[in-house]
Write an enzyme that holds these catalytic residues in place. Structure first.
Site, PDB file in Angstrom:
ATOM      1  N   PHE A  42      79.707 -48.360  26.052  1.00 39.23           N
ATOM      2  CA  PHE A  42      79.530 -49.060  27.331  1.00 39.23           C
ATOM      3  C   PHE A  42      80.809 -49.819  27.644  1.00 39.23           C
ATOM      4  O   PHE A  42      81.285 -50.612  26.830  1.00 39.23           O
ATOM      5  CB  PHE A  42      78.345 -50.038  27.273  1.00 39.23           C
TER       6      PHE A  42
ATOM      7  N   ASP B 267      87.910 -52.311  23.211  1.00 37.29           N
ATOM      8  CA  ASP B 267      87.061 -53.048  24.151  1.00 37.29           C
ATOM      9  C   ASP B 267      86.344 -54.126  23.339  1.00 37.29           C
ATOM     10  O   ASP B 267      85.357 -53.848  22.655  1.00 37.29           O
ATOM     11  CB  ASP B 267      86.072 -52.085  24.814  1.00 37.29           C
TER      12      ASP B 267
ATOM     13  N   LYS C 295      83.234 -61.941  28.647  1.00 34.22           N
ATOM     14  CA  LYS C 295      82.026 -62.605  28.168  1.00 34.22           C
ATOM     15  C   LYS C 295      82.289 -64.023  27.656  1.00 34.22           C
ATOM     16  O   LYS C 295      82.410 -64.948  28.451  1.00 34.22           O
ATOM     17  CB  LYS C 295      81.332 -61.738  27.115  1.00 34.22           C
TER      18      LYS C 295
HETATM   19  N1  PLP Z   1      82.426 -53.599  27.660  1.00 37.74           N
HETATM   20  C1  PLP Z   1      81.492 -53.979  26.784  1.00 37.74           C
HETATM   21  C2  PLP Z   1      81.650 -53.620  25.337  1.00 37.74           C
HETATM   22  C3  PLP Z   1      80.376 -54.709  27.214  1.00 37.74           C
HETATM   23  O1  PLP Z   1      79.434 -55.077  26.331  1.00 37.74           O
HETATM   24  C4  PLP Z   1      80.259 -55.028  28.587  1.00 37.74           C
HETATM   25  C5  PLP Z   1      79.081 -55.754  29.087  1.00 37.74           C
HETATM   26  O2  PLP Z   1      78.030 -55.764  28.500  1.00 37.74           O
HETATM   27  C6  PLP Z   1      81.269 -54.620  29.469  1.00 37.74           C
HETATM   28  C7  PLP Z   1      82.335 -53.910  28.971  1.00 37.74           C
HETATM   29  C8  PLP Z   1      81.194 -54.947  30.936  1.00 37.74           C
HETATM   30  O3  PLP Z   1      81.403 -56.290  31.147  1.00 37.74           O
HETATM   31  P1  PLP Z   1      80.970 -56.957  32.542  1.00 37.74           P
HETATM   32  O4  PLP Z   1      79.487 -56.825  32.635  1.00 37.74           O
HETATM   33  O5  PLP Z   1      81.455 -58.374  32.448  1.00 37.74           O
HETATM   34  O6  PLP Z   1      81.672 -56.186  33.611  1.00 37.74           O
END
Ligand code: PLP
Length: 411
Positions: free
Chosen positions: A146, A234, A263
């Site tokens: 994700f 990420d 986050k």
């Molecule tokens: N990457 C990872 C690993 C995530 O857990 C998330 C959100 O849960 C995102 C990207 C996306 O972040 P945002 O919801 O702040 O756009």
């Protein structure tokens, strides 16, 4: 004549109004938290909840932390926004702190995790074009990953349920099985010259809290080095102390070329950052990318304070200790009720996978916990996910485990 609004900025609203005025893409719980302090929240009726969810790994210092309130209000009294036609001191301070604390030499500031990943992926493509020409454009990503919900990031993510149904997808994206070093090596051996970047989560969060193995990330690093591809970590969910290091890569023995963080970086205030080296950043020439709000002084002032409070040996070793405490408590619950197949995770990002007898009942556990005054998360239908504030106390953890015990007993 302007259309008249029926509620003013101060008029009361109810949870029931949500469905009347919001788009239907979320299904929020019936309870609506109104106030928070530390690891506790209260709803409108004054019912208290202990927070093992942390706003999905965001509220790393809990709610209404006095030093974050001070950082925010001090800055609010000075300057809120200037756009990127100007820079500002909190943004420069934050970038300097991130560079000092990591491998990075350059920082791009944005507002959400998806935006940081969007920047990382665009940069990887642009850098490959600049250095290696038009044929090096492929992004390698992993099944069930994700990376956010912008069109590029959701297509790079490995969950078709989120990317299907919106028309043609951008090309040049390949998915391989997660934690399969052999698959990565085989792909690179066959078509590595086309790959411009590999993007990977050190712990797949949304997929069910699945830690990457050191061999897997090592194989990615070696393949990227051998084929001039960039390794993007990420760390949006794993970063800022969540895994008992400031960033998870610092415990995994590999250094990425680009890292994204969001986050917990703002402790609840929206902000994200993409970290990289000077050499790679040089492809982001003036005008190549941008954001109106990225580097906003309010967000940056809060993030500086978050980093200052979290990047200490005491806080990071505390995460490790609390992780053990939680895992032991969860194991004890499981011994009593035999509901989980696996209890796993890193630091204070934990996942409890339901066993075959209770398959796909994670949401029922979540609801039962909420009824008992404990907020938890799920990661897919079969995993209960826990991401409490990093500064939660030992006694709060024990209390939360008792609430969870009660909830599971009632199931
Ligand atoms: N990457 C990872 C690993 C995530 O857990 C998330 C959100 O849960 C995102 C990207 C996306 O972040 P945002 O919801 O702040 O756009």
């Amino acid at each position: 004549m302007p259309k008249k609004t029926t509620v003013g900025a101060r008029a009361s609203v109810t949870r029931e109004m949500y469905e009347q005025v919001m788009t239907p893409n979320y299904a929020p719980a019936a309870i609506m938290p109104e106030r928070g302090e530390g690891s506790r929240l209260w709803d409108a009726d004054g019912k208290e909840y202990l927070d093992f969810a942390g706003g999905i790994a965001v509220s790393a210092l809990g709610h209404a932390h006095p030093q974050l309130i001070k950082a925010l209000t001090d800055q609010a009294n000075k300057l809120w926004h200037v756009s990127n036609f100007f820079t500002n001191k909190p943004a420069i301070r934050l970038a300097k702190m991130l560079c000092d604390a990591t491998f990075a030499e350059r920082v791009f500031l944005a507002n959400s995790g998806a935006e940081a990943n969007e920047a990382a992926l665009k940069l990887a493509r642009r850098y490959a074009l600049d250095k290696h020409g038009v044929d090096k454009y492929e992004i390698l990503a992993f099944d069930h990953a994700f990376h956010g919900r912008t069109w590029f990031t959701v297509c790079v993510g490995g969950q078709p349920k989120y990317s299907d149904g919106f028309g043609p997808k951008p090309g040049g994206i390949v998915h391989l099985p997660f934690n399969d070093a052999a698959a990565v090596k085989q792909y690179f051996a066959q078509q590595g010259d086309k790959v411009c970047a590999v993007i990977v989560e050190p712990v797949q969060g949304e997929a069910g809290v699945i830690p990457a193995t050191p061999e897997f990330v090592q194989a990615i690093r070696e393949c990227c080095d051998a084929h001039n591809a960039l390794m993007i970590f990420d760390e949006i969910q794993t970063g800022v102390g969540r895994c008992a290091a400031l960033y998870a890569y610092q415990k995994l023995g590999v250094v990425p070329d680009i890292l994204t963080t969001a986050k917990a970086l703002g402790g609840g205030f929206p902000i994200s950052a993409m970290l990289t080296t000077q050499e790679i950043a040089s492809s982001l020439v003036v005008g190549a990318h941008g954001s109106t709000f990225g580097g906003n002084p309010l967000a940056c002032a809060v993030a500086c304070k978050v980093l200052e409070l979290i990047n200490t040996p005491e806080m990071l070793s505390g995460v490790e200790t609390k992780s053990h405490q939680m895992i032991e408590g969860l194991k004890a619950i499981n011994q009593k009720y035999n509901v989980f197949d696996d209890i796993r995770g890193v630091g204070l990002l934990l996942g409890c996978e339901m066993n075959a007898r209770h398959r796909d009942r994670a949401r029922e556990v979540l609801s039962a916990c909420a009824d008992n005054g404990l907020l938890v998360l799920v990661a897919g239908p079969n995993v209960v996910r826990l991401a409490p504030p990093l500064n939660i106390s030992e006694s709060e953890i024990n209390h939360g485990l008792v609430l969870m015990d009660n909830a599971i007993q009632n199931l």
